[in-house]
Design an enzyme around this catalytic site. Structure first.
Site, PDB file in Angstrom:
ATOM      1  N   SER A 152      -2.914  54.651  29.870  1.00  0.00           N
ATOM      2  CA  SER A 152      -2.045  55.732  29.429  1.00  0.00           C
ATOM      3  C   SER A 152      -1.922  56.764  30.536  1.00  0.00           C
ATOM      4  CB  SER A 152      -2.648  56.395  28.186  1.00  0.00           C
ATOM      5  OG  SER A 152      -1.975  57.584  27.863  1.00  0.00           O
ATOM      6  N   TYR A 212      -9.956  60.245  24.233  1.00  0.00           N
ATOM      7  CA  TYR A 212      -8.868  59.285  24.456  1.00  0.00           C
ATOM      8  C   TYR A 212      -8.567  59.188  25.954  1.00  0.00           C
ATOM      9  CZ  TYR A 212      -4.299  57.055  24.352  1.00  0.00           C
ATOM     10  OH  TYR A 212      -3.258  56.194  24.578  1.00  0.00           O
ATOM     11  N   LYS A 249      -9.035  55.898  28.448  1.00  0.00           N
ATOM     12  CA  LYS A 249      -7.922  55.375  29.232  1.00  0.00           C
ATOM     13  C   LYS A 249      -8.193  55.488  30.729  1.00  0.00           C
ATOM     14  CE  LYS A 249      -5.543  53.891  25.799  1.00  0.00           C
ATOM     15  NZ  LYS A 249      -5.322  52.446  25.650  1.00  0.00           N
TER      16      LYS A 249
END
Length: 163
Positions: free
Chosen positions: A44, A54, A58
């Protein structure tokens, strides 16, 4: 992470990190045995930010895929990390994020993301960021001091600001 559900964080770690590790290992072993193949791991744009766990997961995917690509050199197998920006899928709703906080122009079409990813895989490119604006943003995020990244690309800009 603060105030969040630890079990949910652990599940996210399993899905976004452990599964990438396990599946990449199995795929790499099978593909190198036959002398050809490609591994595409989904990361991402958040990987270049400081938007909580998150982003950390990533970022791990990007770094892992880069290391895997080096390890696979000369085997006929490639590894690519896809780092899309905002893509309209069910992801945001299922993650409890308010997609309306981002302007319409910030979204990249699913078809473009898939096409750019496949083109990068065919070329053996290690990191691909669909869309010129996200590629430029990613380059800037990797070049500016991390203290600035923490100020402009932290939890407050993620759609899930900490209270």
């Amino acid at each position: 992470m603060l105030g969040g559900d630890l079990a949910r964080e652990e599940l996210a770690l399993d899905v976004m990190v452990r599964s990438v590790l396990v599946l990449s290992k199995v795929a790499a072993e099978e593909m190198t045995a036959r002398g050809r193949g490609a591994i595409l791991n989904v990361s991402s744009m958040s990987a270049f930010t400081t938007m909580g766990t998150y982003a950390a997961h990533k970022a791990w995917v990007v770094t892992f895929t880069e290391g895997l690509a080096v390890e696979l050199q000369g085997t006929g197998v490639t590894a690519t990390a896809l780092c899309p920006g905002l893509v309209r899928t069910e992801f945001h709703a299922s993650a409890g994020l308010d997609a309306s906080v981002w302007p319409e122009g910030a979204w990249v079409g699913v078809e473009k993301v898939a096409a750019d990813a496949l083109k990068a895989v065919r070329r053996g490119k290690v990191i691909v960021t669909p869309s010129v604006r996200y590629a430029a943003a990613g380059a800037v995020l990797r070049l500016v001091p991390r203290s600035l990244v923490r100020r402009v690309a932290g939890p407050a800009t993620s759609g899930r600001a900490m209270v």
